[in-house]
Design an enzyme around this catalytic site. Structure first.
Site, PDB file in Angstrom:
ATOM      1  N   GLY A  16     -21.741 -19.936 -23.514  1.00  0.00           N
ATOM      2  CA  GLY A  16     -20.568 -20.322 -24.303  1.00  0.00           C
ATOM      3  C   GLY A  16     -20.593 -21.792 -24.690  1.00  0.00           C
ATOM      4  N   GLU A  35     -25.109 -30.878 -18.467  1.00  0.00           N
ATOM      5  CA  GLU A  35     -25.519 -29.718 -17.662  1.00  0.00           C
ATOM      6  C   GLU A  35     -25.947 -30.187 -16.272  1.00  0.00           C
ATOM      7  OE1 GLU A  35     -25.611 -26.342 -17.683  1.00  0.00           O
ATOM      8  OE2 GLU A  35     -26.711 -26.471 -15.795  1.00  0.00           O
ATOM      9  N   GLN A  36     -25.481 -29.454 -15.248  1.00  0.00           N
ATOM     10  CA  GLN A  36     -25.809 -29.858 -13.872  1.00  0.00           C
ATOM     11  C   GLN A  36     -27.281 -29.631 -13.507  1.00  0.00           C
ATOM     12  OE1 GLN A  36     -23.558 -27.492 -11.076  1.00  0.00           O
ATOM     13  NE2 GLN A  36     -24.498 -25.574 -11.698  1.00  0.00           N
ATOM     14  N   HIS A  48     -26.958  -7.287 -23.069  1.00  0.00           N
ATOM     15  CA  HIS A  48     -26.534  -6.662 -24.324  1.00  0.00           C
ATOM     16  C   HIS A  48     -26.108  -7.743 -25.306  1.00  0.00           C
ATOM     17  CE1 HIS A  48     -25.198  -2.533 -22.584  1.00  0.00           C
ATOM     18  NE2 HIS A  48     -26.222  -3.025 -21.926  1.00  0.00           N
ATOM     19  N   ARG A 107     -31.859 -12.141 -21.131  1.00  0.00           N
ATOM     20  CA  ARG A 107     -30.830 -13.186 -21.120  1.00  0.00           C
ATOM     21  C   ARG A 107     -31.455 -14.576 -21.247  1.00  0.00           C
ATOM     22  NH1 ARG A 107     -28.243 -16.946 -18.298  1.00  0.00           N
ATOM     23  NH2 ARG A 107     -25.969 -17.072 -18.346  1.00  0.00           N
ATOM     24  N   LEU A 129     -20.632 -32.259 -12.955  1.00  0.00           N
ATOM     25  CA  LEU A 129     -19.282 -32.821 -12.995  1.00  0.00           C
ATOM     26  C   LEU A 129     -18.638 -32.702 -11.614  1.00  0.00           C
ATOM     27  CD1 LEU A 129     -17.062 -33.729 -15.262  1.00  0.00           C
ATOM     28  CD2 LEU A 129     -16.011 -31.611 -14.485  1.00  0.00           C
ATOM     29  N   TYR A 218     -32.720   0.579 -19.737  1.00  0.00           N
ATOM     30  CA  TYR A 218     -33.160   0.494 -21.130  1.00  0.00           C
ATOM     31  C   TYR A 218     -34.346  -0.455 -21.278  1.00  0.00           C
ATOM     32  CZ  TYR A 218     -29.843  -3.554 -20.990  1.00  0.00           C
ATOM     33  OH  TYR A 218     -29.142  -4.692 -20.664  1.00  0.00           O
ATOM     34  N   ASP A 299     -16.760 -17.644 -18.732  1.00  0.00           N
ATOM     35  CA  ASP A 299     -16.515 -17.134 -17.381  1.00  0.00           C
ATOM     36  C   ASP A 299     -15.567 -18.031 -16.589  1.00  0.00           C
ATOM     37  OD1 ASP A 299     -18.146 -14.996 -17.792  1.00  0.00           O
ATOM     38  OD2 ASP A 299     -19.664 -15.533 -16.307  1.00  0.00           O
ATOM     39  N   ALA A 312     -21.067 -12.163 -21.688  1.00  0.00           N
ATOM     40  CA  ALA A 312     -21.705 -13.206 -22.494  1.00  0.00           C
ATOM     41  C   ALA A 312     -21.118 -13.220 -23.899  1.00  0.00           C
ATOM     42  CB  ALA A 312     -23.205 -12.968 -22.558  1.00  0.00           C
ATOM     43  N   ALA A 313     -20.868 -12.033 -24.418  1.00  0.00           N
ATOM     44  CA  ALA A 313     -20.332 -11.949 -25.780  1.00  0.00           C
ATOM     45  C   ALA A 313     -18.981 -12.661 -25.871  1.00  0.00           C
ATOM     46  CB  ALA A 313     -20.190 -10.483 -26.190  1.00  0.00           C
TER      47      ALA A 313
END
Ligand SMILES: Cc1cc2nc3c(=O)[nH]c(=O)nc-3n(C[C@H](O)[C@H](O)[C@H](O)COP(=O)(O)OP(=O)(O)OC[C@H]3O[C@@H](n4cnc5c(N)ncnc54)[C@H](O)[C@@H]3O)c2cc1C
Length: 386
Positions: A16, A35-36, A48, A107, A129, A218, A299, A312-313
């Protein structure tokens, strides 16, 4: 404040946060991604990319890349765990029905592509952070290495264990839902031929109604060299450090005692060393995602079990919508945030609810238009609640 002067900090370079940063930069905003982790890695298994997410990939210029490197789902097949009865055989036909394909990908490849859409000069690693406060009306971010940042706006995209979520008054912590997921990727030849179905079909085996027991499998690359299996089974406690742990294949087989032979064959093919177990969290929907100059997404504000393949979407849709709202109202960020909340909170609460009660969705009937038909970037915009 005008667009040119606005400094935006995104905390968390996950799915995100990276989407938001990339789309803000495309609109000319001065955006830095903190980013950590020390670097990006190919984390996770298959995922997906529903049509609603693929529409955002299109805006990022990444759709064609994924059409070439992933697998487009043709049919969604639901089967009963014990008899093997076909409960649903739904022809997805994503492009015609929903305006974009429904893709299955890795992913890690998806994350690499989205972070690759962010200007690399603006991604700062090793920035965990640890503190946030408002100083003279401006956000002050403090990182573990002692450094600080003073942007005008903060986007909190720091995932399920979010540090920034604590700024939202009364925000509950996600809780373990007494269910674990297993994910496994292994060479297809380990699977052998399945008895009564074509191996390549996207298949979801369902437990009894009201349960969260399921097995899903799948392909996710066109060469079909690797196979992906995902399972969900009950577990009373989670005694591990962090959210993943070594696989417990016997535990899955035990939970599916008496299952259809194809299901058992799929689970037995999962090599323990190529499989991992994940705790699953739920959280009641939050009523507010913003606080002063900070807006949250993903999340951090709506963790959900992955039964719909929409976690994720939703994070990506949030990132796109937040970037869109800031771009539409750069001179009134308070209004931009209210429009963002008006467009995202109700939708993600409904998706969270559906994920939690997942057998109401694509088990034995199909009604996916409200999820797949959504377009975060070009769809209609709800007005801010007065
Ligand atoms: C088993 C499993 C299967 C899944 N399958 C699917 C699927 O098929 N489809 C789907 O859509 N979703 C799926 N998901 C969910 C999906 O991966 C997440 O919902 C998604 O990654 C959330 O995006 P995010 O940006 O909110 O958080 P994340 O992608 O988790 O990113 C958070 C980022 O913040 C960073 N961070 C954290 N704390 C700090 C800090 N203090 N300072 C700086 N940085 C920090 C983290 O390192 C990370 O990079 C699955 C999840 C699981 C567990």
């Amino acid at each position: 404040m005008s667009k040119a002067n606005l400094k935006i900090a995104v905390v968390g370079a996950g799915l995100g946060g990276s989407t938001a940063a990339a789309l803000l930069q495309r609109q000319g905003f001065d955006t830095t991604l903190y980013e950590q982790a020390p670097a990006f890695g190919r984390v996770g298994a298959a995922i997906h990319l529903g049509p609603n997410l693929v529409k955002v990939l299109r805006i990022l210029g990444l759709e064609q890349k994924f059409l070439n490197t992933s697998v487009a789902m043709k049919n969604w097949v639901s089967r009963k765990w014990d008899t093997g009865e076909t409960l649903l055989d739904y022809e997805v036909d994503g492009e015609n029905r929903f305006g974009a394909h429904y893709l299955q990908a890795h992913r890690g490849d998806f994350h690499a592509a989205v972070t690759g859409a962010v200007d690399p000069e603006t991604v700062v690693f090793n920035k965990k952070l640890v503190g946030y406060e408002l100083k003279d009306g401006k956000p002050l971010l403090t990182f573990e290495d002692g450094s600080t940042a003073t942007p005008d706006i903060v986007i909190g995209a720091d995932g399920v264990n979010s540090k920034l979520r604590t700024i939202l008054a009364g925000a509950p912590k996600p809780v373990f839902m007494k269910q674990v997921a297993h994910r496994s990727i292994f060479p297809t030849e380990l699977l052998g031929k399945l008895g009564d179905q074509e191996t390549g079909l996207y298949t979801k085996w369902w437990g009894e109604k009201g349960e969260h027991r399921m097995v899903n499998h799948y392909f996710f690359t066109p060469d079909r060299k690797e196979f992906f299996v995902y399972t969900s089974t009950p577990r009373e406690t989670w005694d591990f450090e962090g959210s993943s742990a070594p696989a417990d294949i016997e535990g899955i087989l035990h939970a599916f005692d008496g299952a259809h032979p194809d299901l058992v064959q799929v689970v037995k093919a999962m090599p323990p060393e190529r499989s991992s177990m994940w705790s699953q969290f739920i959280c009641e929907p939050l009523e507010k995602w913003t606080h002063g100059p900070i807006a949250m997404l993903g999340d951090a504000v709506h963790p959900m079990p992955p039964y719909l393949g929409q976690g994720a979407a939703m994070a990506v849709e949030d990132g796109a919508m937040l970037a869109r709202c800031i771009g539409a109202f750069p001179d009134d960020i308070d209004h931009a945030f209210r429009v963002y909340e008006a467009n995202r909170i109700a939708r993600t609460a409904k998706v969270q609810y559906t994920a939690r009660n997942h057998d109401i969705w694509l088990r034995d009937f199909a009604d996916p238009d409200w999820i797949f038909g959504y377009d975060a970037w070009d769809g209609p915009l709800e007005k801010a609640v007065a």
